[in-house]
Design an enzyme around this catalytic site. Structure first.
Site, PDB file in Angstrom:
ATOM      1  N   ASP A   1     -64.477 -28.066 -26.346  1.00  0.00           N
ATOM      2  CA  ASP A   1     -64.233 -28.819 -25.170  1.00  0.00           C
ATOM      3  C   ASP A   1     -65.256 -29.464 -24.724  1.00  0.00           C
ATOM      4  O   ASP A   1     -65.990 -29.435 -23.467  1.00  0.00           O
ATOM      5  CB  ASP A   1     -63.961 -27.766 -24.198  1.00  0.00           C
ATOM      6  CG  ASP A   1     -65.061 -26.748 -23.918  1.00  0.00           C
ATOM      7  OD1 ASP A   1     -65.940 -26.557 -24.595  1.00  0.00           O
ATOM      8  OD2 ASP A   1     -65.266 -26.221 -22.639  1.00  0.00           O
TER       9      ASP A   1
ATOM     10  N   ASP B   1     -73.394 -23.230 -27.139  1.00  0.00           N
ATOM     11  CA  ASP B   1     -72.590 -23.360 -28.257  1.00  0.00           C
ATOM     12  C   ASP B   1     -73.304 -23.344 -29.641  1.00  0.00           C
ATOM     13  O   ASP B   1     -72.947 -23.155 -30.775  1.00  0.00           O
ATOM     14  CB  ASP B   1     -71.658 -24.468 -28.092  1.00  0.00           C
ATOM     15  CG  ASP B   1     -70.554 -24.459 -27.095  1.00  0.00           C
ATOM     16  OD1 ASP B   1     -70.169 -23.365 -26.686  1.00  0.00           O
ATOM     17  OD2 ASP B   1     -70.219 -25.394 -26.497  1.00  0.00           O
TER      18      ASP B   1
END
Length: 320
Positions: free
Chosen positions: A12, A252
């Protein structure tokens, strides 16, 4: 491609997704087969644009990018613009950035199923955002997870420490149903970088300053997009500490680093995991079944300790 690790990345694309993508693109032993986009840190279209910008900055625009789901399975969305910017990439638009016409026409979920089927047993799927696309792929093809080599997830928590709700980490809290489907129904080896794991292995802001000032084109790009959040302090407080710590947390990148080099993680908690869907205060919280009371056959590898020097080297290589 021979001899390289094959990655499929679902994201995302906000700032830490961009950092993780650049880490993968900078690793010599990795081949990224495709990037699928979903809602999360920003809107779906912004996430797609941001991936295209990252690929342009890395001169890797040949990698196909696919548009996926625009909301959670129940149609809900959360907002993380305070950190990532309204556009998800620091609100520093590039007039020459690639447009959405550069996306593939195939839907991300279809592309996931196709690519994994074409390379059965060879692909590591790295999921950096809400798990909506991943859950939908498994619904479209019930054998999807059996065809994966393994799955790497940034999301969830192991000690009920939340960052968007009392007990919920952003990616899981954004789509708890999707997280539940993946954690309960996937049979491939699954490695999870939780919110608390990233907090415990944050990097000093001094490292961040050195990192974005390497002087390369990639470093200049990173310095530009992180200007909005460069002074943003990730705050943590856990039971073992009564004081607050502030440091650079590229969430991430911890999941990506492990997909690239398994030795980055030096200790795991291995147990079955699930997601709370009903609790007023705990919806979206990941649950560790350390006593195996759920009786699940598939146990996840929840990351516990990190070789921080190896992680730093991968971060540095991302911007070389």
């Amino acid at each position: 491609m021979a001899g390289k690790k094959l990655l499929l990345v679902d994201c995302d694309c906000g700032l830490d997704d961009a950092q993780a993508l650049m880490m993968a693109l900078g690793a010599p032993n990795v081949h990224v087969l495709g990037i699928t986009c979903c809602h999360g840190n920003t809107s779906l279209d912004n996430a797609c644009r941001n991936v295209l910008r990252v690929l342009k900055a890395c001169k890797r625009t040949e990698i196909p990018v696919f548009r996926g789901t625009s909301s959670s399975l129940l149609g809900q969305c959360l907002d993380s613009s305070a950190y990532h910017g309204k556009d998800g990439l620091g609100d520093v638009p590039d007039p020459s950035a690639p447009g959405l016409e550069h996306l593939q026409s195939e839907h991300a979920v279809n592309a996931m199923v196709r690519i994994v089927t074409e390379h059965t047993g060879q692909i590591s799927l790295v999921a950096l955002g809400p798990l909506t696309n991943v859950a939908m792929a498994s619904k479209m093809d019930p054998t999807f997870s059996t065809k994966l080599k393994d799955l790497y997830v940034m999301g969830g928590n192991m000690e009920a420490v939340g960052n968007v709700t009392v007990c919920g980490e952003f990616n899981f809290a954004t789509d708890p149903e999707a997280a539940s489907i993946v954690l309960n129904q996937f049979s491939c080896p699954t490695y999870i970088a939780t919110w608390e794991y990233t907090l415990r292995h944050q990097l000093p802001w001094k490292f961040f300053e050195e990192w974005v000032n390497l002087g390369t084109e990639k470093a200049c790009f990173m310095k530009t997009i992180t200007r909005h959040s460069g002074k943003y302090k990730t705050v943590m407080q856990n039971e073992a500490e009564s004081h607050l710590e502030s440091a650079f947390n590229s969430c991430d990148s911890y999941a990506m680093a492990t997909a690239i080099d398994a030795s980055v993680v030096t200790e795991y908690i291995r147990c079955s995991v699930s997601v709370e869907l009903q609790g007023l205060l705990t919806r979206g919280m990941m649950v560790l079944d350390s006593q195996n009371l759920l009786g699940k056959e598939n146990h996840a590898f929840v990351m516990k300790k990190c070789d921080i020097e190896k992680f730093k080297r991968l971060m540095m290589a991302a911007l070389q």
